[in-house]
Design a protein around this motif. Structure first.
Motif, PDB file in Angstrom:
ATOM      1  N   ARG B 159       0.364  -0.908   0.265  1.00  0.00           N
ATOM      2  CA  ARG B 159      -0.044   0.020  -0.104  1.00  0.00           C
ATOM      3  C   ARG B 159       1.106   1.038   0.173  1.00  0.00           C
ATOM      4  N   ASP B 160       1.458   0.915   0.825  1.00  0.00           N
ATOM      5  CA  ASP B 160       2.709   2.637   1.166  1.00  0.00           C
ATOM      6  C   ASP B 160       3.515   2.371  -0.469  1.00  0.00           C
ATOM      7  N   GLU B 161       3.738   1.254  -1.051  1.00  0.00           N
ATOM      8  CA  GLU B 161       4.793   1.663  -2.090  1.00  0.00           C
ATOM      9  C   GLU B 161       3.445   1.564  -3.519  1.00  0.00           C
ATOM     10  N   ARG B 163       2.042   4.330  -2.975  1.00  0.00           N
ATOM     11  CA  ARG B 163       1.937   5.936  -3.066  1.00  0.00           C
ATOM     12  C   ARG B 163       3.318   6.723  -4.100  1.00  0.00           C
ATOM     13  N   ALA B 164       4.041   5.489  -4.129  1.00  0.00           N
ATOM     14  CA  ALA B 164       5.024   6.226  -4.929  1.00  0.00           C
ATOM     15  C   ALA B 164       5.271   6.015  -6.200  1.00  0.00           C
ATOM     16  N   TRP B 165       4.284   4.821  -6.470  1.00  0.00           N
ATOM     17  CA  TRP B 165       3.591   4.191  -7.607  1.00  0.00           C
ATOM     18  C   TRP B 165       3.109   5.742  -8.956  1.00  0.00           C
ATOM     19  N   ALA B 167       2.907   8.466  -7.245  1.00  0.00           N
ATOM     20  CA  ALA B 167       4.155   9.786  -7.377  1.00  0.00           C
ATOM     21  C   ALA B 167       4.368   9.850  -8.513  1.00  0.00           C
ATOM     22  N   LEU B 168       5.049   8.640  -9.284  1.00  0.00           N
ATOM     23  CA  LEU B 168       6.050   8.467 -10.592  1.00  0.00           C
ATOM     24  C   LEU B 168       4.906   8.851 -11.766  1.00  0.00           C
ATOM     25  N   VAL B 220       3.631  19.126 -11.971  1.00  0.00           N
ATOM     26  CA  VAL B 220       3.993  17.847 -11.826  1.00  0.00           C
ATOM     27  C   VAL B 220       5.010  17.504 -11.954  1.00  0.00           C
ATOM     28  N   SER B 222       8.909  18.093 -10.791  1.00  0.00           N
ATOM     29  CA  SER B 222       9.693  18.503  -9.678  1.00  0.00           C
ATOM     30  C   SER B 222      11.420  18.773 -10.066  1.00  0.00           C
ATOM     31  N   SER B 257      11.309   1.417 -14.992  1.00  0.00           N
ATOM     32  CA  SER B 257      11.245   0.677 -13.934  1.00  0.00           C
ATOM     33  C   SER B 257       9.417  -0.218 -14.033  1.00  0.00           C
ATOM     34  N   ARG B 261       8.896  -3.454 -12.594  1.00  0.00           N
ATOM     35  CA  ARG B 261       7.373  -3.721 -11.364  1.00  0.00           C
ATOM     36  C   ARG B 261       6.671  -4.639 -11.945  1.00  0.00           C
TER      37      ARG B 261
END
Lengths: 384, 323
Positions: B159-161, B163-165, B167-168, B220, B222, B257, B261
Motif C-alpha cells: 500500500r505504501d509502495e 503511493r510511490a508509483w 507519484a512516479l 507536475v 519536480s 521501472s 515492477r
C-alpha cells in the motif's frame, strides 16, 4: 595540431550554503551527498546563484569536460555510468550497484515520491509559511544575490513553487490585515466587546492543516525505514541521500515557525537519526573534504540567456599551434595590414596630387561668392 | 402626472413590445442509467480510434475514473462528452449523473443524519463530482472500501509502495505525456475569448507550451520548471522552460521501472484484485499508446508486458460503457 585538453574534473554547480548546510536547495544537497558517496575527493562544488546557466534552467547541474548534465536523477545516472566507462578513475561511481533490477525500479518510484511529497513539505516550510519566508528564507536568499537581483530573484523563486504548493494544499495564504475600524458613535461600546483575533485562528488552522498533510507522508517513510540503518538494508543508496537531504532541510534551519521541526523530533526519531547518520557518514570529520569555489557573477545574467548566448560554464579548449600555423597567421595579418596600408597610402597620394587643383577650385568658389555678394549690394544701392 | 400630449405622440412612434420570458432548457435531463460526463475522446489523424474505443476519454483524469468504476465490477454505464469542463461541477470533469432513485440513495448515505434532506440544485439533478464516485460504487456494490485498511493491496508495504508509483506516474510520466500530445490552438483561444478544455490543449510552438500546459507542468514537474525569461533576468517571469531531453530521459527510466515492477503479474504490486493504482496506470498507458507522439509512445510499445496488460484491461473497461 596538438590538443591540450583540460583535465576532466567533475564540477557540480549548486545553490550556495546557508544556515551551515552545504546548500539550501534539496536537489543540490542531494547531489552533493551523492557525489561524496560516489566520487569522494574527485569533484568540486561551485556555489552558483545563476540557475540560467543550466540547460534545464534549474540547479544543480554537473560539468565534466564537455558534458553538461542537469537534474538529480540524470546526475546519478551519469556518475553511475562513469563507473563502467572509467572504472579505474571512479571505481565506486555506482552507489546503487548492490541493488537488484527490481529494487532499482522501486528506488526510482520512491525517488519520485521523495521529490514530490517530501519536497513539497520542504518547499512549504521555506516558501509558503509567511513567518518562515519573511523571517528566514527571504533574508537568507537576499544575502546570496548581488544587486539588483536580491530584490526580485527570491520572489521569483517563491512564485515558481506557488502553483505546485497550492495544488497540494500546502500554500499558507497570509491572514488578512486588520480592517480599519470605521469611527461610529458607538465606538466606546465596541471597545468594550471582546474582539476575536482572526489572525491567530487562521495561523493555528494553517498549522493544523500542515501537520495533517505532513503526517501521512512522514508515516510512510518511517515505516519504510523501520529499524534499519538505511532504506535498503545495511548499505547506503541514492535514495538515502535524497531522503536525508530533505529531512536535514526540515530540521537544521532556524525556522521562526517550527511546526514541522517539532513534529519530526517528537514523532519521527528514526527519520531524524537516519538523516544525522547519513550526514555524519558523508559530510563528517572522517569524510574527504569537498573543494568549494564560487561562481563569478556576471552582469549579463540580467539579460535572458536566450537572447545573448554568452553563458556557458564549459571551458573553451586551448589549442597550441604549430610553427606552420603561426607563420600562416602572421602572413594573414600581414596581408590584411598591407591592404589597409595600401588603401591609406592611395588616399594620401591622391589627395597630395590633387591638392593644388582643389585649392584653385576653392579660390574660384570664394571669388564667385564675393562677386555675387558685391553685385547684390550695388543693386540695393541703385534701388535706394 | 400624466405624460404631455406632444411627448406621448412622439413616444407613439417608438412602441414598446414585450416578449414572453425565455425559460432555460434543463441541461441535464433525468438519466435512466448512471452516466459519466467525460472529456471527449480525441481522434488523431495518425491514429484511428476504433468505434469501440470511442467510449474511452482522452483525458487521463476522466479515464482513470472510468477504469476505477469498471475494474470495481460495475457495468452498463453510459458516457457523454457534450458538456465542457466549465459546465461541470467544480469546473472539472468527470461528473457522475445518476437516476433519481440512485441519487436519493446516495444522498441518504452521504447525509445519514438528515431526515428530510434539502433538495438543492445538485441533489435535484443527481449530479456528483468525481470525489463522490467511490462512495457511489461502494453503495452499489454493498461494500465499504473505507473499512479495508489495506485498500485492496496485499500488505501495508505494498500500500505504501503504491503511493510511490502514483507519484512516479503523476510526475514524470504525466509531464512526458503533456509535452508529447498533439498541439492544437483555436483563434478564440489566441484572442483569449474561447474556453480552454480540460485536456491539455495549446500552442503550436512545442518549445513554448500554452499557459494551461505550462501551469500543469509547474504542478507536475519536480522541481517546478524555471520561467522562460529566467530567474535572474530583469524581465518578469513568463512562460515555462522545460528541458525535453531531461524529461524524456527520466520518462524512459520510469517506464522501464514500471515494466519491471509489473513483470508477469496480473495486477500491479502482486495484488489479487485490481486496485486504484491499476486504474491510474491503465489511464496513463492508454493515453500514451493511443494519443501520444514518438518517442513517448515508442517507449511503452517496447515493453511487451505493458502493452499486453493495457490491452487486457482496455477490454474490461470498454465493456462497462456504452454511448
Amino acid at each position: 595540431m596538438a590538443h591540450n585538453l583540460p583535465a576532466s574534473e567533475i564540477k557540480l554547480y549548486v545553490w550556495p550554503k546557508l544556515w551551515d548546510i552545504p546548500s539550501f536547495d534539496p536537489y543540490s544537497l542531494s547531489a552533493i551527498l551523492y557525489l561524496q558517496l560516489a566520487v569522494p575527493g574527485k569533484f568540486s562544488v561551485v556555489e552558483c546563484t545563476d540557475p540560467d546557466l543550466s540547460p534545464s534552467g534549474q540547479l544543480p547541474f554537473l560539468v565534466h569536460g564537455q558534458e553538461l548534465v542537469a537534474s538529480f536523477s540524470s546526475i546519478v545516472k551519469y556518475v553511475a555510468n562513469l563507473a563502467k566507462t572509467e572504472g579505474s578513475t571512479y571505481p565506486s561511481g555506482d552507489v546503487d550497484e548492490f541493488l537488484s533490477t527490481a529494487k532499482r525500479s522501486q528506488r526510482n518510484a520512491w525517488l519520485a515520491h521523495v521529490e514530490a511529497n517530501l519536497g513539497n513539505l520542504v518547499a512549504s516550510a521555506l516558501y509558503a509559511t509567511q513567518e518562515n519566508w519573511e523571517g528566514l528564507t527571504l533574508p537568507g536568499l537576499a544575502s546570496l544575490f548581488p544587486l539588483p537581483q536580491r530584490y526580485f530573484v527570491p520572489q521569483k523563486l517563491r512564485e515558481a513553487y506557488q502553483p505546485r504548493l497550492e495544488g497540494a494544499g500546502l500554500w499558507a495564504h497570509p491572514p488578512p490585515d486588520e480592517e480599519e475600524k470605521k469611527k461610529t458613535p458607538f465606538e466606546k461600546e465596541l471597545r468594550k466587546k471582546p474582539t476575536i483575533d482572526k489572525r491567530k485562528f487562521l495561523l493555528v488552522f494553517q498549522r493544523e492543516k500542515f501537520v495533517e498533510k505532513a503526517k501521512p507522508i512522514l508515516d510512510i517513510y518511517s515505516r519504510l525505514l523501520a529499524e534499519n540503518t538505511f532504506l535498503f538494508g545495511d548499505q547506503i543508496s541514492s535514495l538515502d541521500a535524497a531522503l536525508a537531504s530533505r529531512i536535514i532541510l526540515l530540521l537544521n534551519p532556524p525556522y521562526p515557525e517550527p511546526t514541522i521541526k517539532d513534529l519530526l523530533t517528537t514523532s519521527y526519531p528514526n527519520l531524524v537519526a537516519h538523516a544525522q547518520h547519513v550526514q555524519e557518514q558523508v559530510l563528517g570529520s572522517n569524510a574527504p573534504s569537498i573543494k568549494t569555489e564560487s561562481h563569478r557573477h556576471s552582469v549579463w545574467s540580467l539579460i535572458p540567456s536566450g537572447i545573448f548566448s554568452r553563458k556557458s560554464p564549459i571551458p573553451r579548449l586551448t589549442i597550441e599551434k604549430t610553427d606552420e600555423e603561426r607563420h600562416v597567421d602572421r602572413m594573414r595579418w600581414g596581408f590584411i595590414g598591407l591592404v589597409f596600408g595600401s588603401l591609406c597610402a592611395y588616399i594620401a597620394v591622391l589627395g597630395a596630387i590633387n591638392a593644388p587643383q582643389i585649392r584653385q577650385i576653392q579660390r574660384r568658389l570664394a571669388e564667385d561668392r564675393r562677386r555675387e555678394a558685391g553685385g547684390s549690394d550695388n543693386e540695393e544701392e541703385d534701388s535706394d | 402626472m400624466p405624460v404631455p400630449n406632444p411627448i406621448a405622440t412622439l413616444f407613439s412612434y417608438f412602441p414598446l413590445h414585450t416578449f414572453p420570458p425565455i425559460t432555460p432548457q434543463a441541461v441535464a435531463r433525468d438519466a435512466s442509467t448512471p452516466t459519466l460526463w467525460i472529456a471527449p475522446p480525441l481522434s488523431s489523424p495518425t491514429l484511428s480510434v476504433s468505434s469501440e474505443d470511442r467510449v474511452l476519454s482522452s483525458d487521463v483524469e476522466c479515464l482513470k475514473w472510468q477504469a476505477y468504476i469498471a475494474l470495481r465490477g460495475l457495468k452498463n454505464l453510459k458516457v457523454r462528452w457534450d458538456v465542457a469542463a466549465e459546465g461541470a461541477l467544480e469546473g472539472r470533469l468527470p461528473n457522475l449523473h445518476l437516476p433519481k432513485a440512485d441519487a436519493a440513495k446516495l444522498n441518504a448515505d452521504l447525509n445519514p443524519t438528515e431526515e428530510n434532506p434539502k433538495a438543492d440544485a445538485e441533489e435535484t439533478l443527481g449530479l456528483y463530482a468525481a470525489r463522490l464516485i467511490p462512495s457511489w460504487v461502494d453503495l452499489t456494490l454493498g461494500f465499504d472500501s473505507a473499512s479495508d485498511a489495506l485498500e485492496g493491496y496485499k500488505d501495508v508495504a505494498s500500500r505504501d509502495e503504491s503511493r510511490a508509483w502514483v507519484a512516479l506516474l503523476e510526475g514524470v510520466v504525466h509531464a512526458a505525456l503533456l509535452i508529447s500530445l498533439p498541439q492544437q490552438v483555436t483563434l478564440a483561444q489566441l484572442l483569449g475569448l474561447g474556453y480552454s478544455s480540460s485536456s491539455p490543449s495549446p500552442s503550436t510552438a512545442t518549445s513554448k507550451p500554452s499557459s494551461q500546459t505550462s501551469s500543469t507542468l509547474q504542478t507536475v514537474l519536480s522541481p517546478p520548471p524555471a520561467p522562460l525569461t529566467g530567474f535572474t533576468s530583469l524581465l518578469p517571469s513568463f512562460g515555462t522552460r522545460v528541458s525535453r531531453t531531461s524529461v524524456i530521459s527520466q520518462y524512459v527510466e520510469a517506464i522501464a521501472s514500471l515494466s519491471e515492477r509489473l513483470g508477469t503479474d496480473q495486477w500491479f504490486l502482486g495484488s489479487s484484485q485490481p486496485t486504484p493504482l491499476d486504474a491510474l496506470a491503465f489511464a496513463y498507458l492508454h493515453c500514451i499508446l493511443v494519443h501520444a507522439k514518438e518517442p513517448v509512445r515508442v517507449e511503452v510499445t517496447k515493453r511487451v508486458n505493458l502493452v499486453a496488460w493495457e490491452w487486457r484491461v482496455r477490454s474490461t473497461v470498454r465493456g462497462a460503457y456504452s454511448l
